[in-house]
Design a protein around this motif. Structure first.
Motif, mmCIF file in Angstrom:
data_model
loop_
_atom_site.group_PDB
_atom_site.id
_atom_site.type_symbol
_atom_site.label_atom_id
_atom_site.label_comp_id
_atom_site.label_asym_id
_atom_site.label_seq_id
_atom_site.Cartn_x
_atom_site.Cartn_y
_atom_site.Cartn_z
ATOM 1 N N LEU A 90 -9.285 -9.657 -43.150
ATOM 2 C CA LEU A 90 -9.009 -10.087 -41.780
ATOM 3 C C LEU A 90 -10.232 -10.828 -41.265
ATOM 4 N N VAL A 91 -10.042 -12.045 -40.805
ATOM 5 C CA VAL A 91 -11.124 -12.831 -40.225
ATOM 6 C C VAL A 91 -10.936 -12.881 -38.716
ATOM 7 N N GLY A 92 -11.859 -12.260 -37.985
ATOM 8 C CA GLY A 92 -11.880 -12.362 -36.536
ATOM 9 C C GLY A 92 -11.042 -11.329 -35.816
ATOM 10 N N ALA A 93 -11.640 -10.725 -34.804
ATOM 11 C CA ALA A 93 -10.941 -9.805 -33.907
ATOM 12 C C ALA A 93 -11.580 -9.905 -32.538
ATOM 13 N N ILE A 94 -10.756 -9.874 -31.509
ATOM 14 C CA ILE A 94 -11.288 -9.841 -30.142
ATOM 15 C C ILE A 94 -11.720 -8.402 -29.888
ATOM 16 N N SER A 95 -12.857 -8.074 -30.436
ATOM 17 C CA SER A 95 -13.416 -6.733 -30.323
ATOM 18 C C SER A 95 -14.878 -6.764 -30.732
ATOM 19 N N GLY A 96 -15.690 -6.026 -30.004
ATOM 20 C CA GLY A 96 -17.092 -5.885 -30.371
ATOM 21 C C GLY A 96 -17.417 -4.467 -30.792
ATOM 22 N N ALA A 97 -16.375 -3.693 -31.155
ATOM 23 C CA ALA A 97 -16.560 -2.272 -31.461
ATOM 24 C C ALA A 97 -17.395 -2.053 -32.721
ATOM 25 N N ASP A 98 -18.233 -1.038 -32.682
ATOM 26 C CA ASP A 98 -19.055 -0.699 -33.843
ATOM 27 C C ASP A 98 -18.204 -0.270 -35.032
ATOM 28 N N SER A 99 -17.017 0.287 -34.767
ATOM 29 C CA SER A 99 -16.146 0.751 -35.854
ATOM 30 C C SER A 99 -15.747 -0.384 -36.786
ATOM 31 N N ALA A 105 -10.757 -18.388 -30.740
ATOM 32 C CA ALA A 105 -9.680 -18.500 -31.724
ATOM 33 C C ALA A 105 -9.938 -19.673 -32.668
ATOM 34 N N TYR A 106 -10.444 -20.773 -32.110
ATOM 35 C CA TYR A 106 -10.784 -21.942 -32.923
ATOM 36 C C TYR A 106 -11.889 -21.592 -33.921
ATOM 37 N N ALA A 107 -12.908 -20.866 -33.459
ATOM 38 C CA ALA A 107 -13.999 -20.463 -34.349
ATOM 39 C C ALA A 107 -13.490 -19.561 -35.478
ATOM 40 N N MET A 108 -12.620 -18.614 -35.146
ATOM 41 C CA MET A 108 -12.047 -17.736 -36.166
ATOM 42 C C MET A 108 -11.299 -18.545 -37.232
#
Length: 380
Positions: free
Chosen positions: A125-134, A314-317
């Protein structure tokens, strides 16, 4: 002769398995999967992302594709709910037979999908709108993280920038309003950790449930301490409801929030009441066309006025995924894609860089602080 036939059969069976292993890849196409909210309170986030990714895939395809293959996107709506995100991810991998995944949304949905589905299935998976440490653990600590490639900075990076800014202004009474899920808890942990470095603790902490705007109790709890500032780890609807109710309670702290809020959507919700709210951003300023990546994003949209931070992300992802697929060569496999991504240790997307290695999935540490000005303009 019997032995020769047996050996030939075994060889053909092995070759067939190798060919069958190239799931989602044909001579003419590469199928990419996406699960994100396209309905409900968070629907606008996912729809913006999907629009940009589809436009970029069309652009790539019209230029000949990647090694002669055209990109296809199969996108499913999860409504920003973890169980639906898990079910969608399973369907994309098992039924739709996608090659890889792109642009997930949300900390809890993405973490659940990684640990229950795509990490186990070894589908990147490339990219997620998340900054979670998990989602940023080293693959040495969680083997499922081997297939998670982040493109944005972490919530720890964002909260560090916000707390340092507030402390530098002399604020000592800082409260936290957070969403009760992986996103909110990760952001809360980041704020607490950063305040501790300055010998401070949150003066009040209150929460709201995901996909709701029931903020009454949170307003009561936080208003009691008359905070100088409130850091909101919430999305646009809950953030807007909280700001309105706080102001009705005659509370006028400095409101700060993290990038997932969606600056343009927050302005749509609050109008002129959004003025003065500070927002940390994990992408370059999407209206600064001196950066090549932003300039290319504007060309893709055709109308730069429609630009947004989330659209640029999204473009960067999509660019990271396309660059890695191209780097993997004609004989495309998931493991080659992982290896290509891991070799992108300082990859320039056009003024915005990401980096990975065998044991690093963080992608970026870029954070910028902005504020909403008059007329809803985002100011740096």
């Amino acid at each position: 002769m019997g032995l020769a036939k047996a050996l030939l059969f075994a060889l053909l069976s092995w070759v067939g398995c190798v060919v069958a292993g190239e799931v989602g890849v044909t001579d003419n196409s590469i199928l990419i999967g996406m699960t994100a909210p396209f309905s409900g309170p968070s629907g606008p986030y996912g729809l913006d992302m999907k629009m940009v990714i589809n436009a970029y895939f069309r652009q790539v395809n019209e230029s000949g594709g990647i090694h002669g293959r055209k990109l296809e996107l199969r996108a499913l709506d999860d409504g920003y709910e973890s169980d639906r995100a898990v079910a969608n991810t399973r369907a994309l991998i098992n039924q739709e037979k996608v090659f890889a995944l792109l642009a997930s949304y949300g900390s809890s949905p993405t973490t659940a999908a990684m640990n229950e589905v795509f990490g186990i299935a070894k589908v990147p998976l490339v990219g997620a709108i998340s900054g979670a440490d998990s989602l940023r653990q080293s693959p040495r600590d969680n083997r499922n993280n081997r297939y998670m490639f982040n493109v944005r900075a972490s919530y720890a990076n964002e909260t560090e920038a916000i707390v340092n800014q507030l402390v530098s202004l002399g604020f000592k009474n800082i409260a936290v309003f957070y969403q009760n899920d992986g996103f909110g808890n990760s952001g809360l942990d980041g704020v607490v950790a950063e305040l501790k470095k300055h010998n401070q603790t949150p003066s009040a902490v209150a929460t709201v449930q995901r996909n709701t705007v029931e903020v009454g109790q949170a307003v009561q709890d936080i208003a009691k301490v008359n905070p100088q500032a409130v850091i909101m780890v919430t999305l646009h609807k809950a953030s807007a409801a909280f700001v309105r109710e706080m102001r009705k309670a005659r509370q006028t702290p400095q409101f700060m929030t993290l990038s997932p809020v969606g600056a343009d959507l927050l302005v749509q919700e609050l109008g002129d009441e959004a003025r003065g709210i500070g927002i940390s951003q994990v992408m370059p300023y999407p209206w600064n066309d001196t950066l090549p990546m932003v300039r290319d994003y504007h060309k893709l949209l055709g109308q730069p006025g429609q630009a947004s931070y989330l659209g640029l992300e999204a473009y960067a992802m999509a660019k990271v995924l396309v660059d890695a697929i191209r780097k993997s060569g004609k004989d495309l496999t998931r493991e080659k894609l992982v290896a290509s991504l891991e070799s992108m240790q300082n990859h320039d997307l056009g003024g915005y860089r990401v980096g990975y290695s065998a044991n690093d999935r963080r992608g970026s540490r870029f954070v910028d602080l902005t504020v909403i000005g008059s007329g809803g303009r985002i100011l740096r």
